[in-house]
Design an enzyme around this catalytic site. Structure first.
Site, PDB file in Angstrom:
ATOM      1  N   HIS A  12       0.833  -1.217   0.000  1.00 63.45           N
ATOM      2  CA  HIS A  12       0.000   0.000   0.000  1.00 63.45           C
ATOM      3  C   HIS A  12       0.865   1.264   0.000  1.00 63.45           C
ATOM      4  O   HIS A  12       0.586   2.233   0.691  1.00 63.45           O
ATOM      5  CB  HIS A  12      -1.015  -0.002   1.155  1.00 63.45           C
ATOM      6  CG  HIS A  12      -0.431  -0.067   2.539  1.00 63.45           C
ATOM      7  ND1 HIS A  12      -1.053  -0.741   3.561  1.00 63.45           N
ATOM      8  CD2 HIS A  12       0.675   0.473   3.085  1.00 63.45           C
ATOM      9  CE1 HIS A  12      -0.347  -0.620   4.678  1.00 63.45           C
ATOM     10  NE2 HIS A  12       0.707   0.130   4.406  1.00 63.45           N
ATOM     11  N   HIS A  59      -1.478   5.182   9.660  1.00 67.16           N
ATOM     12  CA  HIS A  59      -0.182   5.855   9.683  1.00 67.16           C
ATOM     13  C   HIS A  59      -0.285   7.165  10.465  1.00 67.16           C
ATOM     14  O   HIS A  59      -0.025   8.244   9.952  1.00 67.16           O
ATOM     15  CB  HIS A  59       0.317   6.100   8.260  1.00 67.16           C
ATOM     16  CG  HIS A  59       0.495   4.846   7.458  1.00 67.16           C
ATOM     17  ND1 HIS A  59      -0.564   4.184   6.871  1.00 67.16           N
ATOM     18  CD2 HIS A  59       1.601   4.117   7.179  1.00 67.16           C
ATOM     19  CE1 HIS A  59      -0.108   3.106   6.235  1.00 67.16           C
ATOM     20  NE2 HIS A  59       1.192   3.041   6.416  1.00 67.16           N
ATOM     21  N   HIS A 197      10.991  -3.258   3.293  1.00 68.66           N
ATOM     22  CA  HIS A 197      11.417  -1.862   3.181  1.00 68.66           C
ATOM     23  C   HIS A 197      11.804  -1.316   4.550  1.00 68.66           C
ATOM     24  O   HIS A 197      11.332  -1.785   5.581  1.00 68.66           O
ATOM     25  CB  HIS A 197      10.351  -0.989   2.519  1.00 68.66           C
ATOM     26  CG  HIS A 197       9.041  -0.861   3.240  1.00 68.66           C
ATOM     27  ND1 HIS A 197       8.239  -1.927   3.572  1.00 68.66           N
ATOM     28  CD2 HIS A 197       8.363   0.249   3.660  1.00 68.66           C
ATOM     29  CE1 HIS A 197       7.135  -1.507   4.153  1.00 68.66           C
ATOM     30  NE2 HIS A 197       7.189  -0.187   4.227  1.00 68.66           N
ATOM     31  N   GLU A 244       5.103  -5.066   8.517  1.00 70.10           N
ATOM     32  CA  GLU A 244       3.736  -4.935   8.018  1.00 70.10           C
ATOM     33  C   GLU A 244       3.210  -6.244   7.436  1.00 70.10           C
ATOM     34  O   GLU A 244       1.995  -6.462   7.362  1.00 70.10           O
ATOM     35  CB  GLU A 244       3.664  -3.844   6.951  1.00 70.10           C
ATOM     36  CG  GLU A 244       3.828  -2.439   7.493  1.00 70.10           C
ATOM     37  CD  GLU A 244       3.755  -1.386   6.402  1.00 70.10           C
ATOM     38  OE1 GLU A 244       3.722  -0.186   6.755  1.00 70.10           O
ATOM     39  OE2 GLU A 244       3.731  -1.737   5.201  1.00 70.10           O
TER      40      GLU A 244
END
Length: 288
Positions: A12, A59, A197, A244
């Site tokens: 996402h 977030h 990441h 995640e």
């Protein structure tokens, strides 16, 4: 009775949403990323759900660092698109399904999982980017998303975060909850976030394609074993934000084979490096 027909998995990345909103999807850098979702968009049209249960992480928009629930289910009738600092994305509001969401909350909490029930919250790119990738560009005034969406936010921002094992077991509880709902709904469960990441520190920009693809292999063929992977491996191999990926285990735990049913059909698998500062993964599994 309601049933889960398929699970969808996707990154996402916020820059993906920006590329769509700014009309950059056909630029050389982005073209291969979006081509990887051509199949998924047609598949969704051919296999329309009645409800999408979308697992993502907030977030620091709906929840600040002052208060972070581990698992939060959105039970409202609609959810506004969040302003993440540069205005809300130009996409439609998200319509919820309060009846099914409340039923899932009741069932899962009685199944000994502690959920936070959220009757009002804005949803950020963690939820809207997957919808955009799978549904295409949508006018925020004239269009709507193809069906109601139940947002399910997981804390993977502030440690301690839930284990892969707990997420997998939660997915199994969500499947039981859906199957106990007394309306004949077709439900898809989407797991979003990742893949490898890291956004800060000496390893910023880390991408581990070998580990990512091994994760996809195991997610398909041995999800229960994959659920045992400890947090430290995610951080070491996939970077600090690679954690995640535990959210994908919620969606995978909800598939029929984890309760003794047949293995799912792999309808789509896609992986691409890079998109912004991460790898993009996408998988569609169908219950058979």
């Amino acid at each position: 009775m309601a049933r889960i027909t398929a699970s969808v998995y996707t990154s996402h990345v916020p820059a993906i949403g920006a590329a769509m909103d700014l009309g950059k999807t056909q630029e050389p850098y982005w073209q291969k990323v979006f081509a990887g979702y051509d199949f998924g968009r047609q598949w969704l049209k051919d296999n329309p759900p009645d409800v999408i249960f979308l697992v993502y992480n907030d977030h620091a928009t709906a929840f600040s660092l002052d208060m972070i629930p581990t698992f939060a289910i959105g039970t409202a009738a609609e959810f506004a698109v969040a302003d993440e600092g540069w205005g809300p994305r130009p996409v439609p509001q998200v319509k919820g399904h309060p009846e099914l969401a409340s039923h899932i909350a009741q069932s899962v909490i009685q199944d000994d999982f502690d959920l936070t029930i959220v009757n009002k919250m804005d949803v950020d790119h963690g939820l809207t980017v997957p919808l955009s990738l799978m549904c295409g560009e949508r006018d925020p005034v004239k269009d709507a998303w193809p069906c109601p969406v139940i947002p399910f936010a997981v804390n993977v921002v502030q440690y301690p975060v839930p284990s892969g094992r707990r997420c997998f077991q939660l997915g199994q509880a969500i499947r039981r909850a859906v199957e106990s709902y007394d309306q004949p709904l077709k439900v898809q469960i989407w797991g979003t976030g990742g893949m490898s990441h890291q956004l800060q520190g000496p390893r910023a920009g880390l991408i581990n394609a070998e580990w990512d693809n091994r994760f996809l292999d195991r997610l398909i063929t041995e999800p229960a074993a994959l659920a045992q992977v400890p947090h430290i491996e995610y951080v070491r191999e996939a970077g600090s934000e690679g954690i995640e990926l535990v959210m994908w285990l919620i969606a995978r735990g909800a598939m029929a084979d984890t309760a003794g049913g047949p293995p799912p059909k792999v309808a789509q698998r896609f992986y691409h490096v890079p998109a912004s500062n991460t790898a993009v993964g996408h998988l569609i599994l169908e219950n058979t």
